[in-house]
Design a protein around this motif. Sequence first.
Motif, short mmCIF file in Angstrom:
data_model
loop_
_atom_site.label_atom_id
_atom_site.label_comp_id
_atom_site.label_asym_id
_atom_site.label_seq_id
_atom_site.Cartn_x
_atom_site.Cartn_y
_atom_site.Cartn_z
N LEU A 145 0.82 -1.21 0.00
CA LEU A 145 0.00 0.00 0.00
C LEU A 145 0.86 1.26 0.00
O LEU A 145 0.48 2.27 -0.62
CB LEU A 145 -0.93 -0.01 1.22
N ARG A 146 2.00 1.22 0.65
CA ARG A 146 2.89 2.40 0.62
C ARG A 146 3.39 2.64 -0.80
O ARG A 146 3.51 3.79 -1.24
CB ARG A 146 4.08 2.19 1.56
N LYS A 147 3.64 1.54 -1.54
CA LYS A 147 4.08 1.69 -2.93
C LYS A 147 2.97 2.25 -3.81
O LYS A 147 3.24 2.83 -4.86
CB LYS A 147 4.54 0.34 -3.48
N LYS A 148 1.72 2.07 -3.33
CA LYS A 148 0.58 2.63 -4.07
C LYS A 148 0.40 4.11 -3.76
O LYS A 148 -0.51 4.75 -4.30
CB LYS A 148 -0.70 1.88 -3.69
N GLY A 149 1.24 4.64 -2.92
CA GLY A 149 1.19 6.07 -2.61
C GLY A 149 0.44 6.42 -1.35
O GLY A 149 0.28 7.60 -1.04
N LEU A 150 0.00 5.43 -0.58
CA LEU A 150 -0.72 5.71 0.66
C LEU A 150 0.27 6.05 1.77
O LEU A 150 1.39 5.55 1.79
CB LEU A 150 -1.58 4.51 1.08
N SER A 151 -0.21 6.87 2.70
CA SER A 151 0.62 7.19 3.86
C SER A 151 0.66 5.99 4.80
O SER A 151 -0.14 5.05 4.67
CB SER A 151 0.05 8.41 4.60
N GLU A 152 1.59 6.05 5.74
CA GLU A 152 1.70 4.96 6.72
C GLU A 152 0.38 4.78 7.48
O GLU A 152 -0.10 3.65 7.67
CB GLU A 152 2.83 5.27 7.71
N ALA A 153 -0.22 5.89 7.90
CA ALA A 153 -1.48 5.84 8.65
C ALA A 153 -2.60 5.27 7.80
O ALA A 153 -3.40 4.44 8.27
CB ALA A 153 -1.85 7.23 9.16
N GLU A 154 -2.69 5.70 6.54
CA GLU A 154 -3.75 5.19 5.64
C GLU A 154 -3.57 3.70 5.38
O GLU A 154 -4.54 2.94 5.37
CB GLU A 154 -3.73 5.96 4.32
N ALA A 155 -2.33 3.28 5.18
CA ALA A 155 -2.06 1.86 4.94
C ALA A 155 -2.45 1.02 6.15
O ALA A 155 -3.10 -0.02 6.02
CB ALA A 155 -0.59 1.67 4.60
N LYS A 156 -2.08 1.47 7.33
CA LYS A 156 -2.41 0.73 8.55
C LYS A 156 -3.92 0.65 8.76
O LYS A 156 -4.44 -0.38 9.21
CB LYS A 156 -1.74 1.38 9.76
N LYS A 157 -4.62 1.73 8.41
CA LYS A 157 -6.06 1.75 8.57
C LYS A 157 -6.72 0.71 7.67
O LYS A 157 -7.63 -0.02 8.09
CB LYS A 157 -6.60 3.14 8.25
N LEU A 158 -6.26 0.64 6.39
CA LEU A 158 -6.84 -0.34 5.46
C LEU A 158 -6.49 -1.76 5.87
O LEU A 158 -7.34 -2.66 5.83
CB LEU A 158 -6.32 -0.07 4.03
N VAL A 159 -5.24 -1.99 6.29
CA VAL A 159 -4.82 -3.34 6.67
C VAL A 159 -5.56 -3.81 7.94
O VAL A 159 -5.85 -5.00 8.10
CB VAL A 159 -3.29 -3.40 6.89
N SER A 160 -5.90 -2.85 8.82
CA SER A 160 -6.60 -3.21 10.05
C SER A 160 -8.00 -3.74 9.78
O SER A 160 -8.62 -4.33 10.66
CB SER A 160 -6.68 -1.99 10.98
N ARG A 161 -8.50 -3.53 8.54
CA ARG A 161 -9.86 -3.96 8.21
C ARG A 161 -9.92 -5.35 7.59
O ARG A 161 -11.00 -5.81 7.22
CB ARG A 161 -10.50 -2.94 7.25
N VAL A 162 -8.78 -5.99 7.42
CA VAL A 162 -8.78 -7.32 6.84
C VAL A 162 -8.17 -8.31 7.81
O VAL A 162 -7.45 -7.93 8.75
CB VAL A 162 -7.99 -7.36 5.51
N ASN A 163 -8.44 -9.58 7.59
CA ASN A 163 -7.83 -10.64 8.40
C ASN A 163 -6.43 -10.92 7.88
O ASN A 163 -6.23 -11.10 6.67
CB ASN A 163 -8.67 -11.91 8.32
N ILE A 164 -5.49 -10.91 8.75
CA ILE A 164 -4.07 -11.08 8.40
C ILE A 164 -3.55 -12.35 9.06
O ILE A 164 -3.83 -12.62 10.22
CB ILE A 164 -3.24 -9.86 8.87
N MET A 165 -2.75 -13.12 8.31
CA MET A 165 -2.13 -14.30 8.88
C MET A 165 -1.09 -13.92 9.93
O MET A 165 -0.32 -12.97 9.72
CB MET A 165 -1.45 -15.14 7.79
N GLU A 166 -1.11 -14.64 11.02
CA GLU A 166 -0.17 -14.35 12.09
C GLU A 166 1.25 -14.77 11.72
O GLU A 166 2.22 -14.15 12.16
CB GLU A 166 -0.60 -15.07 13.37
N LYS A 167 1.37 -15.82 10.94
CA LYS A 167 2.69 -16.34 10.60
C LYS A 167 2.73 -16.72 9.12
O LYS A 167 1.73 -17.15 8.56
CB LYS A 167 3.01 -17.58 11.45
N MET A 168 3.89 -16.55 8.50
CA MET A 168 4.08 -16.86 7.08
C MET A 168 5.20 -17.88 6.93
O MET A 168 6.12 -17.95 7.76
CB MET A 168 4.43 -15.60 6.30
#
Length: 377
Positions: A145-168
């Motif tokens: 998302l940062r590469k898409k031009g979003l700020s750190e805060a905007e990226a974190k806000k969008l990522v907080s709305r999806v389910n993320i894997m705890e481990k990869m």
Amino acid sequence: MIRFGRSSLMLSLMTASFLLVMPACKREDPQIRELTQKAAEADKTSQQLSQEGAEQQKRLAQAGVNDIKPNTETLQLTDEQKKALEERIKNEKNSSYQALLQEVLDKDKEIKDLNGKLAKLKAELPKPDIARPGDSHYGMAIRFLRKKGLSEAEAKKLVSRVNIMEKMAPGFEVYHFYANGVYGTWVAQGRAKITPNELVRQEREKIEGERDEAVAQSEKLQEDVQDLQNQKQKIEEEIAGLQTERANLIEERTKLQADNATQLASLNSIHYLVGDRDKLKQEGIIEIPIFAKDRAGKNWRDEVFTQSLDLRSGHTITIKASEVGLKKIGKVNVVPGSYLKDQHYKLTISEDKQTATIDLLTPARFKNDKVVFAVTE
């Protein structure tokens, strides 16, 4: 953010090994939904391709074909390898081996079709982000998302709305989708040795195992605490018992000391009785012979000697006329008569005849002995 429809993806969820991470918002973005479905189908196709490739290797081994190895990338046979198998089928006299070799050729066609389908799907999908050692799903999403031009805060806000894997696991393919201010993501197995679902299951089992172990340890600690409390109670009861026993011993010792002191005082005392000579005779405590000294009577008993003098602290006994019910003291007889006046004791009667003083000249002789002082007017 969007929520991907369950009905459109249920088949993929049941038949392929992958993890779908869905945004948590109510509205759906058609573009992201379509890409997600294609990512699911691509992952499913990739899993089928791997399974078919593994089965193809088993068939070749069963047929005793060790000199033909399918392409490691596509799992397909080359044209030369297929021609070689066709020749073997023609020359093979064993019908079972012929059938097995024919299955290899038929399966190769299926593998080719799967490769074509997978290539088409991947051509329509964005290039996946390949997880490297140490990568996290969250960090990869923020980077995208940062590469898409979003700020750190905007990226974190969008990522907080999806389910993320705890481990990869290294080799996982992470698809990122971003359209109309909505972010979605999909994790596929890729070249990893484990599927996302299997990794999640292992992590869950690990956590559950650690939880169960922690619960077991907690229960063990509770048992230990209870045991310690029981031991503490037992020790406290033993201490209380010892304290009671100690108190009893102290009391007993005190009593023994008192008894010993009493006995010691008794042994070092003269026990005597002072009374009217005639009454003492009447009571049978003494006898008065006609031609002999007064002596002990039939009622001479220990209990009648209620007075005593501890010879360790004094040697003098004073008798008052009033104490024996007489107007004056004329004479004092000492019983038994073996005690001699002016040898064992000295008798002094006051001038007014109201008191008589007896000084014990040989105190040791009188120790623990019983003496009657019989008084007459």
